[in-house]
Scaffold this motif. Structure first.
Motif, mmCIF file in Angstrom:
data_model
loop_
_atom_site.group_PDB
_atom_site.id
_atom_site.type_symbol
_atom_site.label_atom_id
_atom_site.label_comp_id
_atom_site.label_asym_id
_atom_site.label_seq_id
_atom_site.Cartn_x
_atom_site.Cartn_y
_atom_site.Cartn_z
ATOM 1 N N UNK A 1 50.860 44.404 39.226
ATOM 2 C CA UNK A 1 49.728 43.683 38.650
ATOM 3 C C UNK A 1 50.111 42.828 37.452
ATOM 4 N N UNK A 2 51.266 43.104 36.856
ATOM 5 C CA UNK A 2 51.697 42.286 35.718
ATOM 6 C C UNK A 2 51.985 40.848 36.148
ATOM 7 N N UNK A 3 52.166 40.619 37.454
ATOM 8 C CA UNK A 3 52.344 39.260 37.953
ATOM 9 C C UNK A 3 51.042 38.472 37.898
ATOM 10 N N UNK A 4 49.907 39.173 37.893
ATOM 11 C CA UNK A 4 48.606 38.520 37.952
ATOM 12 C C UNK A 4 47.805 38.670 36.659
ATOM 13 N N UNK A 5 48.198 39.622 35.809
ATOM 14 C CA UNK A 5 47.459 39.872 34.567
ATOM 15 C C UNK A 5 48.428 39.771 33.394
ATOM 16 N N UNK A 6 48.289 38.671 32.639
ATOM 17 C CA UNK A 6 49.194 38.377 31.533
ATOM 18 C C UNK A 6 49.073 39.426 30.434
ATOM 19 N N UNK A 7 47.868 39.935 30.232
ATOM 20 C CA UNK A 7 47.627 41.026 29.293
ATOM 21 C C UNK A 7 47.218 42.256 30.104
ATOM 22 N N UNK A 8 48.011 43.310 30.007
ATOM 23 C CA UNK A 8 47.810 44.484 30.854
ATOM 24 C C UNK A 8 48.233 45.739 30.108
ATOM 25 N N UNK A 9 47.379 46.775 30.155
ATOM 26 C CA UNK A 9 47.669 48.037 29.487
ATOM 27 C C UNK A 9 47.506 49.195 30.457
ATOM 28 N N UNK A 10 48.260 50.277 30.210
ATOM 29 C CA UNK A 10 48.116 51.517 30.967
ATOM 30 C C UNK A 10 47.218 52.456 30.163
ATOM 31 N N UNK B 1 42.504 58.394 47.080
ATOM 32 C CA UNK B 1 43.842 58.297 46.502
ATOM 33 C C UNK B 1 44.583 57.032 46.943
ATOM 34 N N UNK B 2 44.041 56.329 47.928
ATOM 35 C CA UNK B 2 44.682 55.090 48.381
ATOM 36 C C UNK B 2 44.428 53.930 47.429
ATOM 37 N N UNK B 3 43.475 54.103 46.508
ATOM 38 C CA UNK B 3 43.005 52.985 45.681
ATOM 39 C C UNK B 3 43.627 53.042 44.292
ATOM 40 N N UNK B 4 44.269 51.924 43.881
ATOM 41 C CA UNK B 4 44.714 51.746 42.508
ATOM 42 C C UNK B 4 43.665 50.969 41.743
ATOM 43 N N UNK B 5 43.344 51.390 40.513
ATOM 44 C CA UNK B 5 42.208 50.847 39.766
ATOM 45 C C UNK B 5 42.690 50.049 38.559
ATOM 46 N N UNK B 6 42.214 48.807 38.450
ATOM 47 C CA UNK B 6 42.477 47.971 37.282
ATOM 48 C C UNK B 6 41.147 47.414 36.782
ATOM 49 N N UNK B 7 40.774 47.764 35.546
ATOM 50 C CA UNK B 7 39.539 47.286 34.940
ATOM 51 C C UNK B 7 39.856 46.028 34.138
ATOM 52 N N UNK B 8 39.166 44.940 34.461
ATOM 53 C CA UNK B 8 39.491 43.629 33.900
ATOM 54 C C UNK B 8 38.508 43.275 32.792
ATOM 55 N N UNK B 9 38.997 43.186 31.579
ATOM 56 C CA UNK B 9 38.140 42.930 30.440
ATOM 57 C C UNK B 9 38.350 41.565 29.829
ATOM 58 N N UNK B 10 37.560 41.282 28.792
ATOM 59 C CA UNK B 10 37.688 40.014 28.076
ATOM 60 C C UNK B 10 39.008 39.938 27.326
ATOM 61 N N UNK B 11 39.442 41.055 26.717
ATOM 62 C CA UNK B 11 40.640 41.061 25.888
ATOM 63 C C UNK B 11 41.907 41.339 26.689
ATOM 64 N N UNK B 12 41.776 42.200 27.695
ATOM 65 C CA UNK B 12 42.950 42.638 28.448
ATOM 66 C C UNK B 12 42.490 43.228 29.767
ATOM 67 N N UNK B 13 43.448 43.612 30.597
ATOM 68 C CA UNK B 13 43.165 44.397 31.804
ATOM 69 C C UNK B 13 43.776 45.777 31.611
ATOM 70 N N UNK B 14 43.188 46.793 32.279
ATOM 71 C CA UNK B 14 43.552 48.180 32.018
ATOM 72 C C UNK B 14 43.769 48.910 33.337
ATOM 73 N N UNK B 15 44.982 49.434 33.525
ATOM 74 C CA UNK B 15 45.277 50.226 34.714
ATOM 75 C C UNK B 15 44.968 51.683 34.398
ATOM 76 N N UNK B 16 44.089 52.264 35.200
ATOM 77 C CA UNK B 16 43.624 53.633 34.966
ATOM 78 C C UNK B 16 44.443 54.613 35.802
ATOM 79 N N UNK B 17 45.189 55.474 35.097
ATOM 80 C CA UNK B 17 45.982 56.511 35.770
ATOM 81 C C UNK B 17 46.848 55.928 36.895
#
Length: 464
Positions: A135-144, A110-126
């Motif tokens: 993370x929006x400071x580091x990932x210009x394209x970001x989705x929940x 539970x200490x870990x926040x997960x962000x999957x980084x793709x070609x089109x965007x990055x995705x924050x999981x739960x």
């Protein structure tokens, strides 16, 4: 660096790779754009490749260089994606099966926040809204997202947010549990990246060397964190930032000034002879410069002294005339700024005032570097704010060289009569500095401090 080293580098280097956060960018996520533009123009004329090499997303990195007409090469996602002049020239990917295995393990902690980084965007999981904003400071394209099934993208890398003081422990746990499918590396600041084994910034530089027909002996790299170590080791000239981890300092060839001291740009100017960069620009970077023989610096100083002379001759009742001269000296509007003549400064525009400031007579602000003064500041008579530093070696000193470090005075500060503030000092908001003090180190907020050298005597309870 030794002079011979710099001459050798100037002749040999054909590719320069820089990490961004903690390296090229300062803590405010910025860099000296006007100076770097001149450096980059020099690189173009001399066939030197400038490569941005970061764990961040390509779209985020590109946003820092929008005025460079998409000319740069980007190693993004810690080597998983390489973009050259807006064209993808390399990428790797984590298979869907491996992504599922990795995420199952990560979700157990539970200490870990997960962000999957793709070609089109990055995705924050739960993730939480706080995680998203961070993370929006580091990932210009970001989705929940709430499920992996929502992703229609190629996953290049997985970025993790962890408690900063537990980064090393969590990293070792992930290496133990996941190294058979992915390579965990620290990227600093409470962050861990999971990258495809065998693909990193170092292998990306090797790829570019083959593409550009140059050798690793013609490459330099700058970094500050664990994900930069292999890159620093791979190239001939490896530079670690002063603010970097001890691990990267231990393997680097050179230690350079911190990111907040513009260490990358300083070092590039020391290595390469770039006439377009002025002495004043060197001064604002904290480098050695010549204030006594450079015609433009001398002319600017004399013009400023002339304006101070005019100000000091005004009648106390000529309030509009005084304000007009002050705004010409500082080249900005002033808001309830009162300076009792005589007053002297050397440059003017490098002094930034807040609102409601009183400066008593015989003040001298030696502004070779930026002097920032907050709101509601009282400055007593004969106060000196001195940014200049002269060489200890008398031959260099006699040659006229100096450097300068900025001074910052917070809000609601009172400096007593005859206080001297030395280069690089910050005085915290709400503090009082006793008369006659010599301030050679930072002073915290809301304290009384005095003496030579100045030291904290007691705390001020502002709510009393």
């Amino acid at each position: 660096m030794e002079y011979n080293d710099m001459k050798e580098m100037q002749a040999k280097i054909k590719l320069i790779a820089v990490d961004m956060d903690g390296t090229f960018l300062d803590d405010q996520m910025n860099y000296q754009r006007s100076v770097f533009r001149k450096i980059y123009e020099y690189f173009k004329k001399n066939d030197i490749h400038f490569v941005v090499a970061s764990g961040n997303q390509y779209y985020q990195l590109k946003s820092f260089f929008d005025d460079f007409q998409d000319e740069l090469t980007y190693i993004s996602e810690n080597g998983a994606l390489i973009i050259e002049k807006q064209q993808e020239i390399f990428h790797n990917e984590i298979s869907c099966q491996d992504v599922e295995v990795i995420v199952q393990r990560l979700q157990k902690d539970k200490r870990i926040g997960i962000c999957l980084c793709g070609m089109k965007s990055a995705y924050i999981l739960n993730g939480s809204i706080e995680f998203y904003h961070c993370y929006s400071k580091y990932y210009y394209r970001l989705e929940m997202i709430e499920s992996l099934q929502e992703i229609d993208d190629t996953i290049l890398k997985i970025a993790l947010m962890v408690p900063e003081d537990e980064t090393d422990d969590i990293l070792q746990e992930l290496i133990k549990d996941l190294s058979h499918v992915i390579e965990p590396v620290s990227s600093g600041h409470g962050s861990i990246d999971l990258i495809v084994s065998g693909f990193n910034k170092a292998t990306a530089i090797e790829f570019l060397c083959e593409r550009y027909h140059i050798s690793l002996d013609e490459c330099a790299a700058f970094g500050d964190g664990g994900n930069d170590i292999k890159m620093i080791q791979k190239v001939k000239y490896g530079f670690a930032m002063k603010n970097g981890s001890q691990a990267i300092k231990d393997i680097a060839d050179y230690i350079v000034p911190s990111n907040n001291e513009h260490g990358v740009i300083q070092t590039l100017l020391e290595i390469f002879d770039i006439p377009a960069v002025s002495e004043r620009e060197k001064a604002l970077l904290g480098m050695w410069y010549d204030p006594n023989h450079n015609p433009q610096v001398v002319e600017d100083r004399l013009n400023t002294h002339h304006l101070c002379y005019l100000y000091n001759q005004t009648d106390p009742l000529e309030l509009k005339k005084r304000q007009s001269i002050l705004e010409e000296i500082f080249q900005s509007q002033v808001h309830n700024l009162e300076i009792v003549p005589p007053f002297l400064c050397d440059c003017g525009p490098y002094i930034q005032f807040g609102k409601n400031i009183f400066v008593n007579s015989h003040a001298y602000f030696m502004d070779g570097a930026q002097i920032t003064i907050g709101d509601n500041v009282f400055i007593g008579p004969s106060v000196g704010l001195y940014t200049a530093i002269h060489p200890l070696n008398y031959k260099k000193r006699n040659a006229g060289y100096e450097k300068a470090k900025p001074i910052t005075i917070g809000d609601n500060v009172w400096l007593g009569a005859n206080v001297i503030v030395l280069p690089g000092v910050t005085i915290g908001s709400g503090s009082v500095i006793g008369a006659g003090s010599v301030v050679n180190k930072d002073i915290p907020e809301n304290v009384v401090a005095f003496g030579n050298p100045c030291r904290v005597v007691k705390t001020i309870e502002q709510n009393d």
